[in-house]
Enzyme design. Structure first.
Site, PDB file in Angstrom:
ATOM      1  N   HIS A   1      40.761   8.102  45.133  1.00 33.65           N
ATOM      2  CA  HIS A   1      40.771   9.598  45.147  1.00 33.65           C
ATOM      3  C   HIS A   1      41.781  10.089  44.143  1.00 33.65           C
ATOM      4  O   HIS A   1      42.932   9.965  44.484  1.00 33.65           O
ATOM      5  CB  HIS A   1      40.867  10.294  46.415  1.00 33.65           C
ATOM      6  CG  HIS A   1      39.774  10.261  47.327  1.00 33.65           C
ATOM      7  ND1 HIS A   1      38.613  10.910  47.271  1.00 33.65           N
ATOM      8  CD2 HIS A   1      39.451   9.260  48.411  1.00 33.65           C
ATOM      9  CE1 HIS A   1      37.640  10.437  48.025  1.00 33.65           C
ATOM     10  NE2 HIS A   1      38.109   9.527  48.981  1.00 33.65           N
TER      11      HIS A   1
ATOM     12  N   PRO B   1      35.236  19.413  49.696  1.00 32.24           N
ATOM     13  CA  PRO B   1      34.345  18.144  49.533  1.00 32.24           C
ATOM     14  C   PRO B   1      35.386  17.258  48.603  1.00 32.24           C
ATOM     15  O   PRO B   1      36.108  17.826  47.752  1.00 32.24           O
ATOM     16  CB  PRO B   1      33.248  18.594  48.993  1.00 32.24           C
ATOM     17  CG  PRO B   1      32.874  20.097  49.398  1.00 32.24           C
ATOM     18  CD  PRO B   1      34.400  20.475  49.646  1.00 32.24           C
ATOM     19  N   CYS B   2      35.305  16.013  48.863  1.00 29.47           N
ATOM     20  CA  CYS B   2      36.220  15.206  47.962  1.00 29.47           C
ATOM     21  C   CYS B   2      35.435  13.748  47.717  1.00 29.47           C
ATOM     22  O   CYS B   2      35.207  13.198  48.930  1.00 29.47           O
ATOM     23  CB  CYS B   2      37.642  15.161  48.396  1.00 29.47           C
ATOM     24  SG  CYS B   2      38.607  14.361  47.196  1.00 29.47           S
ATOM     25  N   GLN B   3      35.145  13.099  46.541  1.00 27.70           N
ATOM     26  CA  GLN B   3      34.476  12.191  46.320  1.00 27.70           C
ATOM     27  C   GLN B   3      35.239  11.141  45.416  1.00 27.70           C
ATOM     28  O   GLN B   3      35.625  11.356  44.553  1.00 27.70           O
ATOM     29  CB  GLN B   3      32.961  12.417  45.526  1.00 27.70           C
ATOM     30  CG  GLN B   3      32.045  11.341  45.371  1.00 27.70           C
ATOM     31  CD  GLN B   3      30.880  11.529  44.773  1.00 27.70           C
ATOM     32  OE1 GLN B   3      30.461  12.792  44.316  1.00 27.70           O
ATOM     33  NE2 GLN B   3      29.970  10.755  44.709  1.00 27.70           N
TER      34      GLN B   3
END
Length: 559
Positions: A130, A80-82
């Protein structure tokens, strides 16, 4: 032929693994998934795979996996990457724990040294939003790898009163923990602000959450153990009376909202400053024109991955792939990076899979779910399977109909208002097409996303499937919510793949998954470059003749 020992990190329900297994060339020896329901679903559908329900940030991959299972050939997964946005005022955290999971995926590659890996992620992974902060734990690696850094400006506040309040704490930066509000109080104040954007919504929230708010006021004097100056102490203590006046007497809404907004913004700024301190991040504070900004060194996820994988000896390529190009009946764009050890790539450019279908030939919602139309959808998550034969249908339906038992044909229960909305919407329409009388339960209907109350179009691919229960997606012709099985079909899961857990968890697992057909396309492309013949052919499965499973992807290549 010996199969390639493979592990799946952040595996979710197992869509990516399923795509790789379909080729007959990968032996999934272990999967790591922390969510208990997703881990259960994975285990039930991937017999013989050891599912480690553990925090990936705390696993020693060398000891936990290689020591037990032997040499790992392939690592796949989607950490996951927010992204971070200054515009997201409800998000107080600067440092997402999810973002750090990307680094732990890379750590797995470093520890296990596979011959190849596949990294799947959101299509915006390489955008500027990001990024990581430079801190004491990574500064040496940043310098050693030559990762470019950039000064990032983070807004603490932008209003005179808030700025004046926050400025008072600057002399006490070493003691910020002393001045933080108690976590439960801060959380409730943030929620209260969220539901106070209009007077009507605020009144409703006070009524619905009477017990929680009463407790907040009873605990008010104990929410802060100390104040950095008298001005902030008086402001905080007086806020209780102002909030109560509106909450109990419904008076002075504008005064109430302004005080609550300033209160939350100050507390949010303190939380952000504390987070920077706790993570040993060097930063400077800039004050100008009533705006307070924090400036810190950062580096993008893109630059980190490029530099790190190069240092680890991998040749890589990356692209945004659209799942619809590979037979999935939805337009779902995802970032894919394939890395192959330099000595194996042997100077050849790493390839990404070529589209198999042209846009005019995309599979549609009808292709995926029409055969389920006459089957009654239950509202019980534990509903028994339904026996049904596929009388006729599309090539996609036949491909997904690997058994005549239909599980998870379960939809969310809906109230009378929702049913009226269903009845009012035609295919392709959404919440914004409703008349005003059917929007009254939404305080800010104009800010509602176009995917809410979307009735799908039978003869088009769907949009990106997420948690369609939360979005209230509607069946193309039936006046009910889309079922879990129908959402799974849109993700290209076959009938035999059964989801487990609560109803909402099953919907979420489906939405989080990598479509198995997209996974299969990636797996076949990787095998071709490793000079291993796949036992499957997605192009044949979809009824398409093709001579290659990869291409240069000049249009989609990410520099």
């Amino acid at each position: 032929m010996k199969k390639l020992n493979t592990i799946d990190l952040f595996a979710g329900a197992g869509g990516l693994s399923l795509g790789f297994v379909r080729t007959g060339c990968f032996n999934i020896i272990a999967a790591v998934e922390y969510d208990r329901y997703a881990a259960q679903t994975y285990a039930e559908n991937h017999e013989g795979v050891d599912v480690l329900r553990e925090d990936a940030s705390k696993i020693s991959f060398k000891e936990k996996i290689e020591t037990k299972y032997g040499k790992v050939d392939i690592v796949i997964g989607g950490p996951p990457c927010q992204g971070f946005s200054n515009a997201n005022r409800q998000k107080s955290n600067l440092i997402s724990g999810n973002n750090q999971l990307v680094q732990h995926y890379v750590r797995a590659i470093e520890e296990l040294d596979p011959i190849a890996f596949v990294l799947e992620n959101v299509k915006t992974l390489e955008s500027k939003k990001h990024f990581f902060f430079v801190d004491s734990s990574n500064i040496d690696e940043v310098n050693q790898l030559g990762i470019p850094t950039k000064k990032e400006k983070i807004n603490l506040c932008g209003e005179n009163e808030t700025a004046a309040m926050i400025a008072g704490v600057f002399p006490y930066m070493a003691d910020l923990d002393l001045y933080r509000i108690k976590k439960e109080g801060y959380s409730l104040l943030c929620t209260l602000l969220k539901f106070s954007r209009t007077r009507e919504r605020a009144e409703k929230y006070f009524k619905d959450q009477e017990k929680r708010i009463d407790k907040l006021f009873k605990d008010w004097e104990h929410l802060h153990s100390a104040f950095w100056n008298e001005q902030w102490e008086h402001f905080f203590r007086d806020a209780k009376e102002i909030l109560q006046r509106f909450g109990f007497e419904r008076e002075e809404y504008s005064i109430y909202f302004d005080r609550l907004k300033t209160l939350v913004e100050v507390e949010q700024a303190i939380e952000r400053l504390s987070e920077l301190n706790e993570n040993h991040i060097d930063f400077e504070i800039q004050v100008s024109d009533s705006r307070i900004t924090v400036i810190a060194d950062t580096f993008t996820v893109k630059d980190y991955l490029d530099c790190k994988f190069k240092a680890l000896g991998y040749d890589c390529n990356k692209a945004i792939l659209n799942a619809a190009d590979f037979g999935v009946p939805q337009t779902r764009e995802r970032f894919i990076r394939i890395g192959i050890k330099k000595e194996i790539a042997n100077g050849k450019e790493v390839k990404l899979p070529s589209p198999i279908l042209k846009e005019n030939d995309y599979n549609t919602v009808r292709d995926a779910i029409e055969d389920l139309e006459e089957l009654d959808a239950s509202i019980d998550a534990e509903a028994p399977p339904i026996h049904a034969l596929l009388k006729e249908g599309s090539k996609l339906a036949a491909l997904l109909y690997d058994e005549d038992i239909i599980c998870n044909h379960v939809a969310t229960d809906t109230g009378e208002v929702a049913k009226k909305r269903f009845e009012a919407l035609a295919q392709g329409e959404n919440f914004h097409n409703l008349n005003k009388a059917l929007k009254t339960t939404y305080s800010l209907p104009e800010r509602t996303q176009n995917t809410i109350y979307l009735r799908l179009q039978y003869d088009e691919p769907s949009g990106t499937v997420m948690n369609v229960r939360k979005s209230m997606w509607i069946h193309p012709i039936l006046n009910r919510a889309l079922s879990i099985r129908e959402a799974a079909r849109l993700q290209s899961f076959p009938n035999s793949f059964v989801f487990h857990g609560s109803k909402n968890s099953q919907y979420q697992q489906v939405g989080n998954a990598v479509p198995p057909l997209l996974g299969q396309a990636i797996a076949e492309c990787l095998l071709e470059q490793l000079e291993i013949k796949s036992a499957s052919s997605l192009a044949n499965d979809l009824g398409v003749a093709t001579t290659s499973t990869h291409m240069e992807r000049e249009d989609d290549h990410i520099a």
